[in-house]
Design an enzyme around this catalytic site. Structure first.
Site, PDB file in Angstrom:
ATOM      1  N   VAL A  79       0.849  -1.186   0.000  1.00 25.62           N
ATOM      2  CA  VAL A  79       0.000   0.000   0.000  1.00 25.62           C
ATOM      3  C   VAL A  79       0.889   1.242   0.000  1.00 25.62           C
ATOM      4  O   VAL A  79       1.733   1.407   0.883  1.00 25.62           O
ATOM      5  CB  VAL A  79      -0.927   0.033   1.235  1.00 25.62           C
ATOM      6  CG1 VAL A  79      -1.838   1.256   1.198  1.00 25.62           C
ATOM      7  CG2 VAL A  79      -1.763  -1.233   1.320  1.00 25.62           C
ATOM      8  N   GLU A 110      -1.725   1.661 -17.217  1.00 27.76           N
ATOM      9  CA  GLU A 110      -1.424   0.492 -18.034  1.00 27.76           C
ATOM     10  C   GLU A 110      -2.172   0.580 -19.365  1.00 27.76           C
ATOM     11  O   GLU A 110      -3.106   1.376 -19.511  1.00 27.76           O
ATOM     12  CB  GLU A 110      -1.896  -0.781 -17.305  1.00 27.76           C
ATOM     13  CG  GLU A 110      -1.446  -0.913 -15.889  1.00 27.76           C
ATOM     14  CD  GLU A 110      -0.004  -1.365 -15.777  1.00 27.76           C
ATOM     15  OE1 GLU A 110       0.467  -2.075 -16.689  1.00 27.76           O
ATOM     16  OE2 GLU A 110       0.664  -0.976 -14.805  1.00 27.76           O
ATOM     17  N   LYS A 164      -6.269  -2.574  -1.838  1.00 24.54           N
ATOM     18  CA  LYS A 164      -5.558  -1.814  -0.802  1.00 24.54           C
ATOM     19  C   LYS A 164      -6.463  -1.542   0.400  1.00 24.54           C
ATOM     20  O   LYS A 164      -6.015  -1.598   1.553  1.00 24.54           O
ATOM     21  CB  LYS A 164      -5.024  -0.504  -1.394  1.00 24.54           C
ATOM     22  CG  LYS A 164      -3.893  -0.734  -2.391  1.00 24.54           C
ATOM     23  CD  LYS A 164      -3.569   0.514  -3.184  1.00 24.54           C
ATOM     24  CE  LYS A 164      -2.399   0.263  -4.142  1.00 24.54           C
ATOM     25  NZ  LYS A 164      -2.246   1.349  -5.142  1.00 24.54           N
ATOM     26  N   GLY A 185       6.349   3.905  -7.844  1.00 21.72           N
ATOM     27  CA  GLY A 185       7.700   4.283  -8.238  1.00 21.72           C
ATOM     28  C   GLY A 185       8.676   3.178  -7.881  1.00 21.72           C
ATOM     29  O   GLY A 185       8.531   2.509  -6.867  1.00 21.72           O
TER      30      GLY A 185
END
Lengths: 350, 350
Positions: free
Chosen positions: B154, B211, B226, B324
């Site tokens: 998360v 995506e 999440k 990231g």
């Protein structure tokens, strides 16, 4: 089960709320935290002082109305007598929530010193002792095998100091920017709504955010102390108050705020510090017109926030209440919990 | 000094970045953290697998170009062979960063199981194993005296799970609201700028946020996993995926966003859960038009944030990167640090 005997120095809003928490939720806290709390001493400028090794009747103490009664009528004294009580009362921990002079940190700094000098750990919600005498008092605690905790000195119970100290392992902290004063932030927000500076300050006073003399909030003195604490604690700096440049918000006009709004910016009073390439730390308090996508631009009203700049994670921000009785009383409770955890680790390692 | 032998399962962006960190900053980490890291196994769908008990030459491994070479040319195998490598390699800790099927959490869930079954602790950045098999895998780790950490599942390395687990002692957590998907948040921001939904999604794809198939982000599937993790981990719920109601942002029009803007609100995709008076937990993902003074309204672009609702402190918010390579690699590093700290405590208590 461990029970900590505590002394409440200053019986105003914060320590009264802590006493209420202990009185009404002591059993629950004992179950959740694994230790009990017993108040064995209270001192207060107006109520005087009371020491009871077997534990003070908190409900009775909370019913005393300052100005109408003192602890003398209940077996104590009409005098606060802080030095004697702090030095001689049978407390393990002193909860210091009096007041502090931003020039020398008194009388809170002396309260902390007397406690550490007489073998008692201390938690305080006062900025002064930490900002102006932090290194000395931390060394004193270490030398005496005691704890000195002060989460409430910045952003009340919002765990901003512990966040950066505990949850950034392996990261380098380059610096921080924070909105650290709810009053000035509220005033700027109301000026965005069209109020003049004076009108906004008056409204903040009416709502109880601003003091009768709003200088400490508006001119950045309050933020200056908090920046000093954060810079020294988190960036390993060794700054004094004079090293933190300070500029308040009183020069800002509604026109400045309108202009910023039309450019997608918001004026905020920002306290910040950064580590320079040569290892020194530069710290300041100044208004800044932040772009709306800045992590602090959305912090509105009396809320506070600190955005930390790190090497591997970039910017990480913690936002939460910056003041409030319950919020600040929780800071003291979280400090006591931290002492308990450290003590449990020490016992395990011994 | 302790050295942990680790296996990198999946050698894509996240584990490559972790390997780079270890290769370039291993000495620094050793000095700061008190332990060393040695990579003894790597597996990857395209590169195959390599096991070296004495430690893999990471600079050499990082130079291999997937598609152009495999570990077979360097003394390993062209096959990933995950089960055999995970079960038999001499690693203490498995760093799992492959991929996950949101229906059953595979293949990541099996990677975690094989590791725990063969006496290895696991850190993973995959939501699937935690969301869909969290209770089973945590029990398995506990029974085997191993660690299972997943901060990166998360908000990448932003320590949102540890924040709520470690820094709220003595508080009751009533619930949370979060912006947990950067792509959908970016799309909503661009729609506020006037783009249509399709244009905003296309731009997000061009920038590498979304995506080729943006369904998981846009329709709330990613946030649903999440929310499930946060609700089960932090609110002690025992929910399954079907218990988390889900609605995405694709029905929102630029007109809806304009309308909200004119009312001082911003549409956000909010994942939330709350504890009900009867002790049950309700969780959902749905768009919400938040007032501008809401703690999440200012979270812009690809940033993520979770606002926790507590009894004594009110709302406390953590914001930071939600994705990231470096940020997620740091999550794995922070998991290993947490294991080391826990191990140090266990050793002290033994």
């Amino acid at each position: 089960m461990t029970t900590y005997d505590i002394a409440l120095i200053g019986f105003g809003g914060v320590n009264r709320t802590l006493a209420e928490l202990i009185a009404t939720r002591g059993g629950e806290l004992r179950r959740d935290l694994g230790f009990g709390l017993r108040v064995v001493a209270i001192t207060d400028l107006r109520l005087g002082s009371l020491v009871r090794g077997e534990g003070i009747d908190l409900e009775k103490a909370l019913r005393l109305v300052p100005g109408a009664a003192t602890f003398r009528d209940h077996g104590g004294s009409a005098e606060a007598d802080n030095e004697r009580i702090i030095r001689t009362c049978p407390a393990d921990i002193i909860c210091e929530a009096t007041f502090t002079n931003p020039t020398d940190g008194e009388p809170a700094a002396s309260h902390v010193r007397w406690a550490l000098d007489s073998g008692k750990s201390v938690c305080t919600t006062n900025k002064g002792p930490v900002a102006l005498h932090g290194a000395e008092l931390k060394a004193m605690a270490r030398q005496n095998g005691l704890h000195f905790e002060f989460e409430g000195a910045v952003m009340s119970g919002t765990p901003v100091l512990r966040f950066a100290k505990r949850l950034f392992p392996g990261l380098s902290l380059h610096g921080f920017e924070g909105i650290l004063n709810g009053t000035s932030n509220y005033v700027l927000g109301r000026m965005e709504d069209g109020l003049s500076f004076d009108e906004a300050v008056r409204e903040a006073q009416q709502r109880g955010y601003a003091e009768a003399d709003p200088t400490a909030d508006i001119d950045g003195y309050d933020v200056q102390l908090k920046v000093l604490i954060l810079a020294n604690e988190l960036l390993g700096a060794n700054l004094t108050l004079a090293d933190v440049k300070r500029e308040g918000i009183s020069a800002l006009t509604p026109g400045d705020l309108r202009q910023a709004g039309s450019e997608g910016r918001r004026w905020k009073l920002v306290g910040s510090a950064r580590r320079n390439p040569d290892g020194t730390v530069t710290a300041q308090v100044a208004p800044a017109a932040l772009p709306l996508d800045h992590g602090l631009a959305g912090v509105s009203g009396a809320n506070n926030a600190v955005s930390f700049s790190t090497d591997l994670l970039g910017a990480v921000t913690v936002a939460g209440p910056g003041a409030g009785r319950m919020e600040t009383a929780y800071a003291l409770l979280s400090d006591i919990i931290a002492m308990h955890e450290a003590r449990s680790r020490e016992t395990a390692n011994a």
